[in-house]
Design a protein around this motif. Structure first.
Motif, PDB file in Angstrom:
ATOM      1  N   UNK A  55       9.586 -24.244 -46.245  1.00  0.00           N
ATOM      2  CA  UNK A  55      10.699 -23.734 -45.449  1.00  0.00           C
ATOM      3  C   UNK A  55      10.906 -24.680 -44.276  1.00  0.00           C
ATOM      4  N   UNK A  56      12.167 -24.868 -43.870  1.00  0.00           N
ATOM      5  CA  UNK A  56      12.496 -25.626 -42.669  1.00  0.00           C
ATOM      6  C   UNK A  56      13.146 -24.691 -41.658  1.00  0.00           C
ATOM      7  N   UNK A  57      12.590 -24.654 -40.460  1.00  0.00           N
ATOM      8  CA  UNK A  57      13.155 -23.887 -39.345  1.00  0.00           C
ATOM      9  C   UNK A  57      13.580 -24.901 -38.283  1.00  0.00           C
ATOM     10  N   UNK A  58      14.884 -24.985 -38.044  1.00  0.00           N
ATOM     11  CA  UNK A  58      15.479 -26.038 -37.220  1.00  0.00           C
ATOM     12  C   UNK A  58      16.085 -25.408 -35.965  1.00  0.00           C
ATOM     13  N   UNK A  59      15.503 -25.733 -34.813  1.00  0.00           N
ATOM     14  CA  UNK A  59      15.954 -25.202 -33.521  1.00  0.00           C
ATOM     15  C   UNK A  59      16.732 -26.282 -32.769  1.00  0.00           C
ATOM     16  N   UNK A  60      17.875 -25.914 -32.215  1.00  0.00           N
ATOM     17  CA  UNK A  60      18.678 -26.873 -31.460  1.00  0.00           C
ATOM     18  C   UNK A  60      19.519 -26.121 -30.442  1.00  0.00           C
ATOM     19  N   UNK A  61      20.020 -26.851 -29.477  1.00  0.00           N
ATOM     20  CA  UNK A  61      20.770 -26.206 -28.388  1.00  0.00           C
ATOM     21  C   UNK A  61      22.167 -25.808 -28.825  1.00  0.00           C
ATOM     22  N   UNK A  62      22.897 -26.745 -29.426  1.00  0.00           N
ATOM     23  CA  UNK A  62      24.265 -26.450 -29.883  1.00  0.00           C
ATOM     24  C   UNK A  62      24.558 -27.242 -31.135  1.00  0.00           C
ATOM     25  N   UNK A  86      18.387 -21.778 -39.286  1.00  0.00           N
ATOM     26  CA  UNK A  86      18.912 -22.497 -38.129  1.00  0.00           C
ATOM     27  C   UNK A  86      18.908 -21.586 -36.902  1.00  0.00           C
ATOM     28  N   UNK A  87      18.593 -22.176 -35.726  1.00  0.00           N
ATOM     29  CA  UNK A  87      18.512 -21.412 -34.483  1.00  0.00           C
ATOM     30  C   UNK A  87      19.264 -22.179 -33.395  1.00  0.00           C
ATOM     31  N   UNK A  88      20.441 -21.675 -33.009  1.00  0.00           N
ATOM     32  CA  UNK A  88      21.273 -22.321 -31.992  1.00  0.00           C
ATOM     33  C   UNK A  88      21.083 -21.566 -30.679  1.00  0.00           C
ATOM     34  N   UNK A  89      20.349 -22.163 -29.752  1.00  0.00           N
ATOM     35  CA  UNK A  89      19.946 -21.433 -28.543  1.00  0.00           C
ATOM     36  C   UNK A  89      21.119 -21.089 -27.636  1.00  0.00           C
ATOM     37  N   UNK A 105      20.196 -17.941 -30.499  1.00  0.00           N
ATOM     38  CA  UNK A 105      19.274 -18.133 -31.603  1.00  0.00           C
ATOM     39  C   UNK A 105      17.866 -18.431 -31.111  1.00  0.00           C
ATOM     40  N   UNK A 106      16.911 -17.633 -31.521  1.00  0.00           N
ATOM     41  CA  UNK A 106      15.529 -17.812 -31.090  1.00  0.00           C
ATOM     42  C   UNK A 106      14.592 -17.667 -32.284  1.00  0.00           C
ATOM     43  N   UNK A 107      13.612 -18.541 -32.353  1.00  0.00           N
ATOM     44  CA  UNK A 107      12.606 -18.482 -33.406  1.00  0.00           C
ATOM     45  C   UNK A 107      11.440 -17.630 -32.926  1.00  0.00           C
ATOM     46  N   UNK A 108      11.127 -16.582 -33.673  1.00  0.00           N
ATOM     47  CA  UNK A 108       9.990 -15.720 -33.361  1.00  0.00           C
ATOM     48  C   UNK A 108       8.765 -16.309 -34.050  1.00  0.00           C
TER      49      UNK A 108
END
Length: 317
Positions: free
Chosen positions: A138-145, A166-169, A173-176
């Motif tokens: 699995x890929x979990x990708x966090x980014x600002x925008x 995808x997690x767009x802060x 969007x937040x990764x737990x």
């Protein structure tokens, strides 16, 4: 400087706001060295005064070209601004052959990939390898925008909904991390690349959940280290040289200018490849590799970021 390759900048593309992709081909038209997933190259710029490591993002089986994706850092120490502002298509650069500090553990039953911002880059080749192995990942990708995140056009095309999150802060969007780690099977390995805050959070959460260090892998793509300081003298015992290191010059750079070859893959005090024995004097340790006890012992130092504590050093080099 160790052996380098001469490459031509064949193409420059804007991938996202502040991120450019550079396609590099051998200047003599030859094939480039093969590499495995997670590999990087060191790009030597401005006559060797700047050397930065960048993950390879190109196709694993394509030795005709390398691709790197570079984010323009707000507080650039020279590398990203040089590439973004001073390099054009057709220009030539010197690069080191590929190295790898962030490889996959093939024996892992599942691979959990966590990327933050431009830390997505090493995962672009990891994804290729994992798909070829038909591995569970699995890929979990966090980014600002979305406007400043690379590969949002291609990742959904190559990965399924169960493989990509995808997690767009900017939009909440937040990764737990605790929940994500808790749901993983016991044979899972986690890989994280991103800002130090994300890396530290993943490492801490995994250890708190009882994961062994052998199952936790990380790469910090940028290490904020000031390598400047007071000028000092260094004696290289094996080479028979005594060098002056200027206040605005790294110890590694002074040694390379004198023609002494040193292995150094990251050049940011992370990988440990330039660790050298101290014969006399004390180091001002600025690396992220040695433990506090090892730094206090003053037996070795990292040439790329550390300096002398005092006016002189003698090294086993």
């Amino acid at each position: 400087m160790s052996q380098t390759l001469r490459v031509r900048v064949a193409c420059i593309e804007q991938l996202a706001a502040g991120i450019k992709r550079f396609t590099l081909e051998a200047s003599d038209g030859a094939v480039l060295p093969a590499f495995d997933s997670g590999s990087h190259i060191v790009v030597h710029m401005d006559g060797g005064r700047i050397s930065n490591a960048y993950s390879l993002t190109s196709q694993l089986d394509d030795t005709r070209r390398y691709q790197i994706s570079v984010r323009l850092e707000e507080a650039s120490r020279g590398g990203s601004s040089f590439l973004h502002e001073r390099v054009a298509e057709g220009d030539e650069l010197e690069i080191s052959p590929p190295g790898n500090l962030f490889g996959l553990t093939k024996a892992a039953g599942k691979h959990l990939l966590i990327a933050g911002g431009i830390g997505i880059t090493p995962f672009m080749t990891h994804i290729q390898a994992l798909k070829r192995w038909q591995a569970d990942f699995e890929l979990h990708y966090c980014f600002r925008s979305r406007k400043s995140a690379a590969y949002l056009d291609s990742l959904p095309l190559s990965l399924s909904d169960t493989q990509l999150s995808l997690y767009e802060s900017d939009y909440g969007g937040r990764l737990d991390l605790a929940a994500l780690l808790a749901e993983q099977p016991p044979h899972t390995h986690v890989y994280v690349c991103g800002p130090a805050m994300l890396n530290d959070a993943v490492i801490a959460a995994a250890r708190e959940a009882g994961w062994s260090d052998e199952r936790i892998h990380y790469e910090q793509f940028r290490n904020e280290v000031d390598v400047s300081g007071g000028a000092f003298e260094v004696t290289l015992a094996k080479s028979g040289l005594t060098l002056q290191v200027a206040a605005d010059e790294s110890l590694l750079r002074a040694i390379e200018k004198a023609g002494v070859k040193v292995d150094c893959m990251c050049r940011e005090g992370i990988c440990g490849s330039c660790e050298t024995v101290i014969i006399d004097g004390e180091a001002d340790h600025r690396d992220s590799y040695l433990s506090d006890a090892e730094k206090a012992a003053q037996r070795t130092m990292m040439l790329c970021v550390s300096r002398a504590r005092g006016g002189r050093l003698a090294l086993d080099l």
